[in-house]
Design a protein around this motif. Structure first.
Motif, PDB file in Angstrom:
ATOM      1  N   SER A 145      -2.702  -1.851   5.350  1.00  0.00           N
ATOM      2  CA  SER A 145      -2.391  -1.835   3.925  1.00  0.00           C
ATOM      3  C   SER A 145      -0.885  -1.702   3.684  1.00  0.00           C
ATOM      4  O   SER A 145      -0.371  -2.161   2.664  1.00  0.00           O
ATOM      5  CB  SER A 145      -3.138  -0.698   3.222  1.00  0.00           C
ATOM      6  OG  SER A 145      -2.667   0.567   3.645  1.00  0.00           O
ATOM      7  N   ILE A 146      -0.166  -1.085   4.614  1.00  0.00           N
ATOM      8  CA  ILE A 146       1.284  -0.937   4.474  1.00  0.00           C
ATOM      9  C   ILE A 146       1.950  -2.312   4.510  1.00  0.00           C
ATOM     10  O   ILE A 146       2.724  -2.677   3.617  1.00  0.00           O
ATOM     11  CB  ILE A 146       1.846  -0.036   5.595  1.00  0.00           C
ATOM     12  CG1 ILE A 146       1.272   1.382   5.464  1.00  0.00           C
ATOM     13  CG2 ILE A 146       3.375  -0.027   5.568  1.00  0.00           C
ATOM     14  CD1 ILE A 146       1.604   2.274   6.649  1.00  0.00           C
ATOM     15  N   PHE A 147       1.631  -3.077   5.557  1.00  0.00           N
ATOM     16  CA  PHE A 147       2.217  -4.409   5.698  1.00  0.00           C
ATOM     17  C   PHE A 147       1.796  -5.321   4.557  1.00  0.00           C
ATOM     18  O   PHE A 147       2.611  -6.050   3.986  1.00  0.00           O
ATOM     19  CB  PHE A 147       1.809  -5.014   7.042  1.00  0.00           C
ATOM     20  CG  PHE A 147       2.340  -6.400   7.260  1.00  0.00           C
ATOM     21  CD1 PHE A 147       3.667  -6.611   7.591  1.00  0.00           C
ATOM     22  CD2 PHE A 147       1.514  -7.509   7.110  1.00  0.00           C
ATOM     23  CE1 PHE A 147       4.160  -7.887   7.775  1.00  0.00           C
ATOM     24  CE2 PHE A 147       2.002  -8.786   7.298  1.00  0.00           C
ATOM     25  CZ  PHE A 147       3.333  -8.971   7.638  1.00  0.00           C
ATOM     26  N   ASN A 148       0.519  -5.279   4.191  1.00  0.00           N
ATOM     27  CA  ASN A 148       0.032  -6.178   3.151  1.00  0.00           C
ATOM     28  C   ASN A 148       0.575  -5.819   1.771  1.00  0.00           C
ATOM     29  O   ASN A 148       0.742  -6.690   0.927  1.00  0.00           O
ATOM     30  CB  ASN A 148      -1.493  -6.201   3.155  1.00  0.00           C
ATOM     31  CG  ASN A 148      -2.037  -7.032   4.305  1.00  0.00           C
ATOM     32  OD1 ASN A 148      -1.880  -8.239   4.377  1.00  0.00           O
ATOM     33  ND2 ASN A 148      -2.661  -6.353   5.262  1.00  0.00           N
ATOM     34  N   SER A 149       0.868  -4.542   1.551  1.00  0.00           N
ATOM     35  CA  SER A 149       1.495  -4.142   0.296  1.00  0.00           C
ATOM     36  C   SER A 149       2.908  -4.726   0.193  1.00  0.00           C
ATOM     37  O   SER A 149       3.338  -5.177  -0.876  1.00  0.00           O
ATOM     38  CB  SER A 149       1.558  -2.614   0.193  1.00  0.00           C
ATOM     39  OG  SER A 149       0.271  -2.059   0.100  1.00  0.00           O
ATOM     40  N   ILE A 150       3.614  -4.714   1.320  1.00  0.00           N
ATOM     41  CA  ILE A 150       4.951  -5.308   1.342  1.00  0.00           C
ATOM     42  C   ILE A 150       4.882  -6.807   1.101  1.00  0.00           C
ATOM     43  O   ILE A 150       5.651  -7.375   0.309  1.00  0.00           O
ATOM     44  CB  ILE A 150       5.647  -5.004   2.685  1.00  0.00           C
ATOM     45  CG1 ILE A 150       5.937  -3.500   2.799  1.00  0.00           C
ATOM     46  CG2 ILE A 150       6.944  -5.812   2.824  1.00  0.00           C
ATOM     47  CD1 ILE A 150       6.400  -3.064   4.176  1.00  0.00           C
ATOM     48  N   MET A 151       3.930  -7.472   1.741  1.00  0.00           N
ATOM     49  CA  MET A 151       3.819  -8.920   1.595  1.00  0.00           C
ATOM     50  C   MET A 151       3.391  -9.319   0.189  1.00  0.00           C
ATOM     51  O   MET A 151       3.768 -10.382  -0.306  1.00  0.00           O
ATOM     52  CB  MET A 151       2.841  -9.492   2.626  1.00  0.00           C
ATOM     53  CG  MET A 151       3.386  -9.513   4.043  1.00  0.00           C
ATOM     54  SD  MET A 151       5.034 -10.266   4.170  1.00  0.00           S
ATOM     55  CE  MET A 151       4.745 -11.903   3.473  1.00  0.00           C
ATOM     56  N   ALA A 152       2.614  -8.472  -0.462  1.00  0.00           N
ATOM     57  CA  ALA A 152       2.231  -8.765  -1.847  1.00  0.00           C
ATOM     58  C   ALA A 152       3.464  -8.806  -2.746  1.00  0.00           C
ATOM     59  O   ALA A 152       3.521  -9.555  -3.722  1.00  0.00           O
ATOM     60  CB  ALA A 152       1.234  -7.719  -2.345  1.00  0.00           C
ATOM     61  N   LEU A 153       4.459  -7.997  -2.406  1.00  0.00           N
ATOM     62  CA  LEU A 153       5.707  -7.972  -3.168  1.00  0.00           C
ATOM     63  C   LEU A 153       6.672  -9.059  -2.698  1.00  0.00           C
ATOM     64  O   LEU A 153       7.521  -9.525  -3.459  1.00  0.00           O
ATOM     65  CB  LEU A 153       6.374  -6.603  -3.026  1.00  0.00           C
ATOM     66  CG  LEU A 153       5.585  -5.420  -3.617  1.00  0.00           C
ATOM     67  CD1 LEU A 153       6.139  -4.104  -3.097  1.00  0.00           C
ATOM     68  CD2 LEU A 153       5.624  -5.453  -5.136  1.00  0.00           C
ATOM     69  N   ALA A 154       6.543  -9.456  -1.440  1.00  0.00           N
ATOM     70  CA  ALA A 154       7.471 -10.444  -0.872  1.00  0.00           C
ATOM     71  C   ALA A 154       7.155 -11.860  -1.305  1.00  0.00           C
ATOM     72  O   ALA A 154       7.984 -12.761  -1.145  1.00  0.00           O
ATOM     73  CB  ALA A 154       7.439 -10.353   0.655  1.00  0.00           C
ATOM     74  N   GLY A 155       5.956 -12.079  -1.831  1.00  0.00           N
ATOM     75  CA  GLY A 155       5.600 -13.406  -2.331  1.00  0.00           C
ATOM     76  C   GLY A 155       5.468 -14.421  -1.221  1.00  0.00           C
ATOM     77  O   GLY A 155       4.734 -14.214  -0.251  1.00  0.00           O
ATOM     78  N   ASP A 156       6.203 -15.517  -1.320  1.00  0.00           N
ATOM     79  CA  ASP A 156       6.060 -16.604  -0.356  1.00  0.00           C
ATOM     80  C   ASP A 156       7.049 -16.502   0.802  1.00  0.00           C
ATOM     81  O   ASP A 156       7.346 -17.486   1.477  1.00  0.00           O
ATOM     82  CB  ASP A 156       6.220 -17.961  -1.045  1.00  0.00           C
ATOM     83  CG  ASP A 156       7.582 -18.125  -1.708  1.00  0.00           C
ATOM     84  OD1 ASP A 156       8.360 -17.146  -1.704  1.00  0.00           O
ATOM     85  OD2 ASP A 156       7.851 -19.226  -2.232  1.00  0.00           O
ATOM     86  N   THR A 157       7.547 -15.296   1.047  1.00  0.00           N
ATOM     87  CA  THR A 157       8.449 -15.076   2.179  1.00  0.00           C
ATOM     88  C   THR A 157       7.690 -15.257   3.491  1.00  0.00           C
ATOM     89  O   THR A 157       6.557 -14.808   3.636  1.00  0.00           O
ATOM     90  CB  THR A 157       9.044 -13.657   2.127  1.00  0.00           C
ATOM     91  OG1 THR A 157       9.806 -13.512   0.934  1.00  0.00           O
ATOM     92  CG2 THR A 157       9.944 -13.393   3.332  1.00  0.00           C
TER      93      THR A 157
END
Length: 505
Positions: free
Chosen positions: A319-331
């Protein structure tokens, strides 16, 4: 504490995850009850590969590997090789084969072996791709192999292939990956004991098949989830040598590129790296970090309990990584400088197209076996292994003089350099203090800084400039030079100009 308590706590953690809005809100992945398979297929689609299942085949559809013979190998020359100069299969020294895994029900491990373009006395280097469940052929054609695949599906020589300084092995493992297969589902591996024993048995058979290379220096290399495979494999080889269990393997060292090795330390580094690189804001950072204590507890339970606790820790910490990716968008989480168009962060599909061509399959002798770039089944089977700490076995190898190189491209998020640097510095061994106090020196290639190196005794850490998750793909020249210097025990040598620069700072 009651012996049942860790298992009970693991179940509680799993329950907390599904009740915790913070853990769920930022990722669509957790809406699926079949999360591990969904996650595996998402990652595979992210590489523009088809999410095939696994090579578990009917016995009558096998590739024709004879029963009773440990290794069946052939020399070959790839079709569509541009300008081969009329060389024969003997001139090339390229081999493809199957190893009938000794301690299995019916498993066959596929491998490529490319003799050095320079000298047969060069070290033997084995490369392991991660995933878990991704074929090493991805590295062969897109990172450090002898060839690259052109747009017209022809092969062109790779100027920076690692076969220029080593005799190079690529292995499809665990069983079910690449062209490796079994006719028995019980051969799917779930932990590093199974993985490392299979690889050790393969090496024993390989050096019987190629006795002229048995006395060469031997190095283990790889990236990503191979941060788990490699320490376990190195420890297995070292133990076999000490116990005189088989033929001596001249293990000199191992190198891990952008690997996952110590999850407890590396998962804590996600939010720090994301904040440092302006992927998230300070308020996001503080919110995401509220999950860290739960993640840390879950990982500790994984180390003392087993399947339930390790699965719980995977769910919690992801959930830590996926929370970051949710904010990172299409990075692109393999290289934050780049964007993912949809989910096609990289296009590796030509490897599948090429290896499934009839002419290629005939040259390799793989029969009707499908090529599986990355297997969701293997990925899911190894989830109970994901959160285990594989750094624990490295200090004993260092103490016995086995060289260890940890390197990382600076723009990778998923196995970032910061987390790797932290576990390397935190590792307890006799040279820990001296390593921590050693100076950083520039790693130069052709007079330009290609990275920053820190080294003491047998341990080295290299942060590679202008590279993401796949260093040999992004910086092929620097990666080849790294391998050459490291295997030649010259990694830390710097020019006089560099020494003057460091002394003046």
């Amino acid at each position: 504490m009651d012996k049942k308590c860790p298992r009970f706590l693991a179940v509680v953690l799993l329950g907390v995850l599904f009740l915790c809005p913070l853990c769920l809100a930022d990722s669509e992945l957790y809406s699926s009850a079949n999360f591990p398979t969904t996650e595996a297929e998402r990652l595979i689609r992210g590489l523009n590969l088809l999410p095939k299942d696994v090579n578990v085949v009917d016995q009558e559809n096998e590739s024709g590997v004879p029963q009773g013979k440990k290794i069946v190998e052939r020399k070959f020359k790839f079709p569509n090789l541009v300008d081969p100069g009329g060389v024969s299969v003997d001139d090339l020294g390229h081999h493809a084969g199957y190893y009938q895994i000794q301690h299995s029900h019916a498993a066959k491990m596929f491998y490529f072996f490319f003799e050095s373009r320079n000298s047969k006395n060069d070290p033997v280097v084995i490369w392991l791709t991660g995933g878990p469940g991704c074929s090493s052929e991805l590295a062969l054609f897109y990172e450090n192999g002898p060839f690259s695949i052109a747009k017209n599906m022809s092969l062109v020589w790779n100027e920076y292939g690692w076969d220029k300084v080593s005799n190079l092995l690529y292995v499809d493992q665990p069983t079910g990956t690449g062209f490796s297969y079994s006719s028995d589902k019980r051969d799917i591996r779930h932990n590093e004991d199974g993985v490392s024993n299979d690889l050790y048995d393969f090496l024993q058979a390989f050096f019987v098949e190629h006795p002229q290379f048995a006395k060469n220096d031997f190095y283990i290399t790889g990236e990503s989830y191979a941060g788990h495979y490699i320490p376990a494999f190195a420890a297995r080889v070292h133990h076999g040598n000490k116990a005189k269990q088989g033929a001596h393997i001249n293990l000199k060292g191992f190198a891990i590129g952008n690997g996952l090795t110590n999850p407890e330390i590396q998962y804590k580094a996600y939010s720090d790296y994301a904040l440092d690189m302006s992927i998230i804001k300070k308020s996001d950072y503080e919110r995401i970090n509220k999950v860290l204590p739960v993640c840390e507890t879950a990982i500790k339970l994984c180390g003392t309990d087993g399947t339930i606790a390790c699965m719980a820790s995977y769910y919690v910490c992801s959930s830590i990584f996926n929370s970051i990716m949710a904010l990172a968008g299409d990075t692109n989480y393999y290289d934050i400088r780049k964007k993912c168009e949809g989910r096609l962060c990289y296009d590796f599909s030509n490897a599948e197209k090429f290896l499934n061509k009839k002419s290629v399959r005939e040259s390799l002798g793989v029969g009707d076996i499908d090529f599986v770039s990355c297997s969701p089944t293997v990925y899911q089977a190894m989830l109970v292994d994901w959160m285990r700490n594989l750094e624990a076995g490295i200090p004993a190898l260092l103490e016995d003089g086995i060289k260890v190189l940890i390197y990382a491209g600076e723009y990778d998020l998923i196995c970032n350099w910061l987390g790797n640097s932290r576990w390397v510095h935190a590792m307890e061994w006799s040279g820990q203090k001296e390593f921590g106090g050693s100076s950083e020196i520039p790693f130069e290639v052709d007079g330009s800084a290609a990275g920053v190196l820190k080294t003491h005794g047998p341990l080295s850490f290299l942060k590679v400039h202008d590279a993401g998750h796949m260093v040999p793909m992004d910086q092929p020249k620097a990666a080849l030079e790294m391998l050459k210097r490291w295997t030649g025990s010259k990694l830390s040598e710097v020019s006089a100009e560099s020494q003057n620069l460091v002394s003046s700072i």
